[in-house]
Scaffold this active site. Sequence first.
Site, short mmCIF file in Angstrom:
data_model
loop_
_atom_site.label_atom_id
_atom_site.label_comp_id
_atom_site.label_asym_id
_atom_site.label_seq_id
_atom_site.Cartn_x
_atom_site.Cartn_y
_atom_site.Cartn_z
N GLY A 101 -49.13 -48.72 -112.54
CA GLY A 101 -48.59 -48.16 -113.57
C GLY A 101 -48.28 -46.75 -113.73
O GLY A 101 -49.05 -45.91 -113.06
N THR A 142 -47.28 -42.70 -119.85
CA THR A 142 -47.13 -41.31 -120.38
C THR A 142 -48.32 -40.68 -120.24
O THR A 142 -48.46 -39.39 -120.09
CB THR A 142 -46.92 -41.42 -122.06
OG1 THR A 142 -45.98 -42.65 -122.29
CG2 THR A 142 -45.89 -40.27 -122.73
N PHE A 143 -49.58 -41.27 -120.26
CA PHE A 143 -50.85 -40.52 -120.54
C PHE A 143 -51.61 -40.80 -119.10
O PHE A 143 -52.53 -40.60 -119.00
CB PHE A 143 -51.56 -41.31 -121.44
CG PHE A 143 -51.11 -41.15 -122.63
CD1 PHE A 143 -50.88 -39.88 -123.48
CD2 PHE A 143 -50.67 -42.26 -123.32
CE1 PHE A 143 -50.27 -39.58 -124.63
CE2 PHE A 143 -49.85 -42.08 -124.70
CZ PHE A 143 -49.68 -40.80 -125.29
N LYS A 182 -57.46 -46.60 -115.16
CA LYS A 182 -56.51 -45.89 -115.72
C LYS A 182 -57.18 -44.35 -115.74
O LYS A 182 -57.96 -44.27 -116.40
CB LYS A 182 -56.41 -46.51 -117.29
CG LYS A 182 -55.28 -45.54 -117.96
CD LYS A 182 -54.97 -46.47 -119.34
CE LYS A 182 -54.32 -45.64 -120.32
NZ LYS A 182 -53.71 -46.42 -121.63
N ASP A 230 -48.60 -49.60 -130.84
CA ASP A 230 -47.76 -49.44 -129.78
C ASP A 230 -47.51 -50.86 -128.90
O ASP A 230 -47.60 -51.01 -127.73
CB ASP A 230 -48.17 -48.66 -128.53
CG ASP A 230 -47.12 -47.97 -127.57
OD1 ASP A 230 -46.04 -48.20 -127.66
OD2 ASP A 230 -47.57 -47.40 -126.50
#
Length: 388
Positions: A46, A49-50, A69, A170
């Site tokens: 993935g 945006t962050f 992540k 979201d």
Amino acid sequence: MSSRPREGRAEDQKHLTLAEKQKYIENYDFIHCDESSKYEKVAKIGQGTFGEVFKAREKKSNKKFVAMKKVLMDHEKEGFPITALREIRILQLLKHENVVNLIEICRTKATVANNHRSTFYLVFDFCEHDLAGLLSNINVKFSLGEIKKVMQQLLNGLYYIHSNKILHRDMKAANVLITKTGILKLADFGLARAFSVPKADSKNRYTNRVVTLWYRPPELLLGDRNYGPPVDMWGAGCIMAEMWTRSPIMQGGTEQQQLQYISQLCGSFTPEVWPGVEELDLYKTIELLKGHKRKVKERLRPYVKDEHGCDLLDKLLTLDPKKRIDADSALNHDFFWCDPMPCDLSKMLSQHLQSMFEYLAPRRTMKYQQQMNQIVKTQDNSLIDRVW
Ligand SMILES: Nc1ncnc2c1ncn2[C@@H]1O[C@H](COP(=O)(O)OP(=O)(O)OP(=O)(O)O)[C@@H](O)[C@H]1O
Ligand SMILES: [Mg+2]
């Protein structure tokens, strides 16, 4: 008592040379924050945006997979980003079968090479698929019972987080994960926040710059800052429709266009259908389409073909957030309680051993849509207009 500085005591650090300090930091054992080297990266899955997300294997067991992540650090500023802290706090609070499980936070070793700034990772239980990836694969076919199972689990997750006074903010297919055994997990709490039920005399003033445009509800687009759980229910409606249309139903390029698409599907925004809409900040400033009839059921029926399904969609995609169905009532809707009943997804997923993620899947373009519609056309043996 010895006056010699003892190793490992922070207050003694001022007596050390720079090299000694660096060594001290490098070897410091953060007991609640393991080193990320306990995992071995397998693939990038993935790019949000962050930050990036990786699939990784736990070295100790050599079998357990996790998703890591990366926390995007703001190198201009000192310290740990407040947005990541918020995400972690919320994830630590939420423990439910239908919410992604945060295992721990890890860090890379602070070294001279990285200027003694560690990289931090949020480590999650690994899920084999995200819903956007599955929907973009034409070979993946969901039966009505399987669609019901997806939606039932999604609403269960929303019921749980809303009961815990958390808004997701979201909702979209890429933020819905599914394990290979068919368990759905709401993910990506990067925009989530706690909410309170507003009192009559003091309104909440939350930011309305949340939710990916295509899934953003009309109240946010009109500038509402006193919103609540219905914002996530709108997203649930968009995702539910996508289970049949296979691509997002309202793909606006701008906020104005998104509002247009919404009124073309759900009817014009009027105080008659939505009392109080006239008080929202942007109601008067944005040019809104007038005289549009509500067509949710009519336009979705060719895809959905199930009357209870159309009815639930109609209730989720309701303009007035006060009238929009909540997670509890949605779970009690006849859609989930009549044949075919929600059924296990593991059998269908076992035919698709390769993981499917939005990041790795081809974009759901017009060509893809045409192909999908071709399938709808041939299955139904009649011509269905491209609705979206
Ligand atoms: N636990 C997990 N297991 C498997 N894949 C995951 C997991 N968590 C995240 N992913 C994958 O990584 C993607 C990005 O993760 P996430 O949505 O949490 O990050 P983000 O940076 O906020 O993304 P975006 O800005 O695109 O919403 C997800 O859409 C999903 O495909
Ligand atoms: Mg995301």
